[in-house]
Design a protein around this motif. Sequence first.
Motif, PDB file in Angstrom:
ATOM      1  N   ARG A 152      22.784 -10.809  -1.484  1.00  0.00           N
ATOM      2  CA  ARG A 152      22.610 -12.140  -0.895  1.00  0.00           C
ATOM      3  C   ARG A 152      22.496 -12.109   0.626  1.00  0.00           C
ATOM      4  O   ARG A 152      21.669 -12.813   1.203  1.00  0.00           O
ATOM      5  CB  ARG A 152      23.790 -13.036  -1.289  1.00  0.00           C
ATOM      6  N   TRP A 153      23.339 -11.316   1.264  1.00  0.00           N
ATOM      7  CA  TRP A 153      23.425 -11.391   2.723  1.00  0.00           C
ATOM      8  C   TRP A 153      23.017 -10.104   3.447  1.00  0.00           C
ATOM      9  O   TRP A 153      22.997 -10.063   4.669  1.00  0.00           O
ATOM     10  CB  TRP A 153      24.864 -11.759   3.133  1.00  0.00           C
ATOM     11  N   GLY A 154      22.692  -9.066   2.679  1.00  0.00           N
ATOM     12  CA  GLY A 154      22.335  -7.799   3.306  1.00  0.00           C
ATOM     13  C   GLY A 154      21.114  -7.900   4.202  1.00  0.00           C
ATOM     14  O   GLY A 154      21.066  -7.287   5.282  1.00  0.00           O
ATOM     15  N   HIS A 155      20.109  -8.662   3.772  1.00  0.00           N
ATOM     16  CA  HIS A 155      18.893  -8.828   4.580  1.00  0.00           C
ATOM     17  C   HIS A 155      19.227  -9.461   5.931  1.00  0.00           C
ATOM     18  O   HIS A 155      18.739  -9.022   6.987  1.00  0.00           O
ATOM     19  CB  HIS A 155      17.891  -9.694   3.815  1.00  0.00           C
ATOM     20  N   LYS A 156      20.072 -10.451   5.904  1.00  0.00           N
ATOM     21  CA  LYS A 156      20.498 -11.126   7.134  1.00  0.00           C
ATOM     22  C   LYS A 156      21.239 -10.156   8.050  1.00  0.00           C
ATOM     23  O   LYS A 156      20.988 -10.110   9.271  1.00  0.00           O
ATOM     24  CB  LYS A 156      21.397 -12.314   6.778  1.00  0.00           C
ATOM     25  N   TRP A 157      22.130  -9.360   7.504  1.00  0.00           N
ATOM     26  CA  TRP A 157      22.876  -8.385   8.314  1.00  0.00           C
ATOM     27  C   TRP A 157      21.943  -7.328   8.888  1.00  0.00           C
ATOM     28  O   TRP A 157      22.091  -6.918  10.041  1.00  0.00           O
ATOM     29  CB  TRP A 157      23.948  -7.714   7.446  1.00  0.00           C
ATOM     30  N   ASP A 214       0.869  -1.172   0.000  1.00  0.00           N
ATOM     31  CA  ASP A 214       0.000   0.000   0.000  1.00  0.00           C
ATOM     32  C   ASP A 214       0.908   1.225   0.000  1.00  0.00           C
ATOM     33  O   ASP A 214       1.662   1.450   0.940  1.00  0.00           O
ATOM     34  CB  ASP A 214      -0.890   0.003   1.248  1.00  0.00           C
ATOM     35  N   ARG A 215       0.830   2.015  -1.058  1.00  0.00           N
ATOM     36  CA  ARG A 215       1.741   3.149  -1.203  1.00  0.00           C
ATOM     37  C   ARG A 215       1.542   4.195  -0.117  1.00  0.00           C
ATOM     38  O   ARG A 215       2.432   4.995   0.142  1.00  0.00           O
ATOM     39  CB  ARG A 215       1.547   3.807  -2.572  1.00  0.00           C
ATOM     40  N   LYS A 216       0.389   4.193   0.544  1.00  0.00           N
ATOM     41  CA  LYS A 216       0.109   5.187   1.563  1.00  0.00           C
ATOM     42  C   LYS A 216       0.471   4.717   2.965  1.00  0.00           C
ATOM     43  O   LYS A 216       0.429   5.504   3.907  1.00  0.00           O
ATOM     44  CB  LYS A 216      -1.372   5.589   1.519  1.00  0.00           C
ATOM     45  N   LYS A 217       0.781   3.443   3.107  1.00  0.00           N
ATOM     46  CA  LYS A 217       1.117   2.904   4.424  1.00  0.00           C
ATOM     47  C   LYS A 217       2.458   2.192   4.358  1.00  0.00           C
ATOM     48  O   LYS A 217       2.890   1.743   3.301  1.00  0.00           O
ATOM     49  CB  LYS A 217       0.034   1.925   4.900  1.00  0.00           C
ATOM     50  N   LEU A 218       3.089   2.057   5.482  1.00  0.00           N
ATOM     51  CA  LEU A 218       4.379   1.378   5.531  1.00  0.00           C
ATOM     52  C   LEU A 218       4.164  -0.117   5.706  1.00  0.00           C
ATOM     53  O   LEU A 218       3.456  -0.550   6.602  1.00  0.00           O
ATOM     54  CB  LEU A 218       5.224   1.914   6.682  1.00  0.00           C
ATOM     55  N   GLU A 219       4.788  -0.892   4.855  1.00  0.00           N
ATOM     56  CA  GLU A 219       4.640  -2.341   4.931  1.00  0.00           C
ATOM     57  C   GLU A 219       5.659  -2.936   5.886  1.00  0.00           C
ATOM     58  O   GLU A 219       6.458  -2.239   6.489  1.00  0.00           O
ATOM     59  CB  GLU A 219       4.806  -2.936   3.526  1.00  0.00           C
ATOM     60  N   ASP A 220       5.640  -4.250   5.990  1.00  0.00           N
ATOM     61  CA  ASP A 220       6.521  -4.963   6.912  1.00  0.00           C
ATOM     62  C   ASP A 220       7.919  -5.064   6.316  1.00  0.00           C
ATOM     63  O   ASP A 220       8.229  -5.987   5.574  1.00  0.00           O
ATOM     64  CB  ASP A 220       5.952  -6.361   7.177  1.00  0.00           C
ATOM     65  N   MET A 221       8.774  -4.111   6.635  1.00  0.00           N
ATOM     66  CA  MET A 221      10.116  -4.072   6.067  1.00  0.00           C
ATOM     67  C   MET A 221      11.053  -5.112   6.673  1.00  0.00           C
ATOM     68  O   MET A 221      12.091  -5.408   6.102  1.00  0.00           O
ATOM     69  CB  MET A 221      10.717  -2.673   6.244  1.00  0.00           C
ATOM     70  N   SER A 222      10.701  -5.663   7.823  1.00  0.00           N
ATOM     71  CA  SER A 222      11.569  -6.680   8.414  1.00  0.00           C
ATOM     72  C   SER A 222      11.555  -7.951   7.576  1.00  0.00           C
ATOM     73  O   SER A 222      12.552  -8.659   7.486  1.00  0.00           O
ATOM     74  CB  SER A 222      11.127  -6.988   9.847  1.00  0.00           C
ATOM     75  N   LYS A 223      10.408  -8.241   6.948  1.00  0.00           N
ATOM     76  CA  LYS A 223      10.310  -9.434   6.110  1.00  0.00           C
ATOM     77  C   LYS A 223      10.521  -9.113   4.630  1.00  0.00           C
ATOM     78  O   LYS A 223      10.741 -10.006   3.834  1.00  0.00           O
ATOM     79  CB  LYS A 223       8.928 -10.079   6.300  1.00  0.00           C
ATOM     80  N   PHE A 224      10.458  -7.853   4.281  1.00  0.00           N
ATOM     81  CA  PHE A 224      10.542  -7.476   2.878  1.00  0.00           C
ATOM     82  C   PHE A 224      11.992  -7.530   2.387  1.00  0.00           C
ATOM     83  O   PHE A 224      12.894  -6.990   3.036  1.00  0.00           O
ATOM     84  CB  PHE A 224       9.995  -6.066   2.678  1.00  0.00           C
ATOM     85  N   PRO A 225      12.246  -8.152   1.238  1.00  0.00           N
ATOM     86  CA  PRO A 225      13.614  -8.233   0.687  1.00  0.00           C
ATOM     87  C   PRO A 225      14.038  -6.926   0.033  1.00  0.00           C
ATOM     88  O   PRO A 225      14.129  -6.820  -1.198  1.00  0.00           O
ATOM     89  CB  PRO A 225      13.515  -9.377  -0.313  1.00  0.00           C
ATOM     90  N   LEU A 226      14.298  -5.915   0.863  1.00  0.00           N
ATOM     91  CA  LEU A 226      14.689  -4.600   0.342  1.00  0.00           C
ATOM     92  C   LEU A 226      15.906  -4.681  -0.563  1.00  0.00           C
ATOM     93  O   LEU A 226      16.014  -3.975  -1.571  1.00  0.00           O
ATOM     94  CB  LEU A 226      14.998  -3.661   1.510  1.00  0.00           C
ATOM     95  N   GLU A 227      16.851  -5.528  -0.172  1.00  0.00           N
ATOM     96  CA  GLU A 227      18.098  -5.637  -0.924  1.00  0.00           C
ATOM     97  C   GLU A 227      17.847  -6.052  -2.370  1.00  0.00           C
ATOM     98  O   GLU A 227      18.464  -5.516  -3.310  1.00  0.00           O
ATOM     99  CB  GLU A 227      19.037  -6.637  -0.241  1.00  0.00           C
ATOM    100  N   LYS A 228      16.945  -7.003  -2.579  1.00  0.00           N
ATOM    101  CA  LYS A 228      16.631  -7.440  -3.943  1.00  0.00           C
ATOM    102  C   LYS A 228      15.843  -6.372  -4.691  1.00  0.00           C
ATOM    103  O   LYS A 228      16.054  -6.161  -5.889  1.00  0.00           O
ATOM    104  CB  LYS A 228      15.839  -8.746  -3.891  1.00  0.00           C
ATOM    105  N   ALA A 229      14.943  -5.692  -3.988  1.00  0.00           N
ATOM    106  CA  ALA A 229      14.121  -4.674  -4.640  1.00  0.00           C
ATOM    107  C   ALA A 229      14.950  -3.478  -5.090  1.00  0.00           C
ATOM    108  O   ALA A 229      14.820  -2.999  -6.223  1.00  0.00           O
ATOM    109  CB  ALA A 229      13.012  -4.223  -3.695  1.00  0.00           C
ATOM    110  N   ARG A 230      15.818  -2.992  -4.208  1.00  0.00           N
ATOM    111  CA  ARG A 230      16.581  -1.783  -4.525  1.00  0.00           C
ATOM    112  C   ARG A 230      17.707  -2.043  -5.515  1.00  0.00           C
ATOM    113  O   ARG A 230      18.123  -1.130  -6.242  1.00  0.00           O
ATOM    114  CB  ARG A 230      17.146  -1.183  -3.239  1.00  0.00           C
ATOM    115  N   LEU A 231      18.239  -3.256  -5.546  1.00  0.00           N
ATOM    116  CA  LEU A 231      19.376  -3.547  -6.425  1.00  0.00           C
ATOM    117  C   LEU A 231      18.957  -4.248  -7.714  1.00  0.00           C
ATOM    118  O   LEU A 231      19.814  -4.658  -8.490  1.00  0.00           O
ATOM    119  CB  LEU A 231      20.405  -4.407  -5.674  1.00  0.00           C
ATOM    120  N   LYS A 232      17.667  -4.357  -7.939  1.00  0.00           N
ATOM    121  CA  LYS A 232      17.163  -5.118  -9.083  1.00  0.00           C
ATOM    122  C   LYS A 232      17.660  -4.577 -10.422  1.00  0.00           C
ATOM    123  O   LYS A 232      18.033  -5.347 -11.320  1.00  0.00           O
ATOM    124  CB  LYS A 232      15.632  -5.121  -9.052  1.00  0.00           C
TER     125      LYS A 232
END
Length: 527
Positions: free
Chosen positions: A497-502, A366-384
């Motif tokens: 690969r490992w950024g989410h874990k860190w 939801d673009r108006k709300k913040l989603e669950d970033m702890s489970k979200f693979p930000l590293e894959k999304a931002r580096l795609k």
Amino acid sequence: MAVATYHQNAEIEQDKREEAGQDRIPTESIKDAPVAEKPYSVFTSAQKKWIVFLLTLSAFFSPFSSTVYLPALLPVQQELGITTTQVNLSLTTYLIFQAIAPTLSGELSDTLGRRPVYLLTFIIYVAACAGLAVQKSLAALLILRMLQSSGSSGTVAIAFGTLADFTTPAERGSYMGFMNSFPLSSPALGPVIGGAIAEAAGWRWIFWFLVIFASLALALMFLAFPETNRKVVGDGSIRPPALNRVILEKLVSPKESWASRDGGASNGRKRTLRDMVPNPFRSVLIIFNKDVSIILLVMSIFYAAFYAVMASIPKLFSEIYGYNELQVGLCYLAFGTGGILSSIVTGKIIDRDFRSVADKSGIKVDRKKLEDMSKFPLEKARLKSIWYAMGLCIAAVISYGWALSRKPHVAAPLVLQFIIGASNVSVMNIISVFLVDLYPAAPATATASGNLCRCMVGAVSTSVIEIMITKLGVGWTFTFWGLICLFCFPLLEMERRWGHKWRLARFEVLVKKQEQEKLKNEANGGA
């Protein structure tokens, strides 16, 4: 399971008792927090666009002031009766303070609020420009250039922090792409405008031009820039203290805040003096987190390569094509055009990548709300999509060097400059958005750490590029920079690969410290 939410209750419970170099506990790591039902920010779409316009305008001055001064170097040297080395010190001091100053202003805006720090930095900048227009000695020139850099460079870190105050990761790319478009063109526009002013009215009018331009921006900020810092106004529904209050409040502040009580802290929590004391060393210490250090290194390397190309243009184009200062200045427009177009397009791509990865991960966005970033693979999304931009930039940098070595028609290097500007800006934008995502509770401080790294490395590249060209030749010099950039591919693959874990490990440590501190406070209160 940690649930990501930026609602006010989670934010208030966070204290600034972090370890050195560690951010405040991200709200996405607070356990068992209920998910917020209302939007992340109550600012309207029109208000957001107005704020982004002001951010774009304010962020223009730091890079612009660095290059608009270049055509004035020779006349300044002649009028003050100083050597080439001495006048070049005014460039070095500007770059040094451009790297250092945001570590204080960024942290200060994260604690006191965006608006008062913005106004302070602009006042310093305008005063320094006025002083530069009338100074008559080397000492005054160097000191005022330091102040000018300190005032202008702080706006960049604050701009990124402000944007993070009212945008979610799902929409941040488009806003940031627009915000960066104008500032990223300024290094290219600077030499052209500076050269024209110096030619028509004399070098001192370069600084009077900056005084007039910046004063207009200051007036707009004073009248119509609302406070956005979530530690002060929450989601925008809390009316800020008088120090942070905008003049035209009813036009640019959310209606929800008009009737709200003063105080600047949600749910009645008053900020203590300890809350508002800035720690400029946090920007430095952030660098030593594994998930952050890699992307800062990549950002610095590409920034250094970009400025190596920029800094070499006057020497190479005057020697190869016999261009004068104005003609050389016009050559920078290729960089600027590429940067503007790329910044806008890349912003759209960043948001598209976020939605694409969210869909594949089965996470509803939801673009108006913040989603669950702890489970979200930000590293894959931002580096795609960053790999394509990196590869294009490396190929263009190497080709640029060998093209100039063969002295072709000027169209060839200018086209390559356009490609370098577009691809390099794309890399910078993607990493900048990613950096803000990694430190959502202190985005200006995190941005300042990136600014510190890239400006320091950029200063080194500009100081050695002429020596490299003399020793290695044009072709091998830019081949070297291309190969250095190539080293970033395995670095970012590690991050992917490992950024989410860190990132999760860093958050979990902070959560444990938060819980221990809470138990300790409860025990002391019971006693």
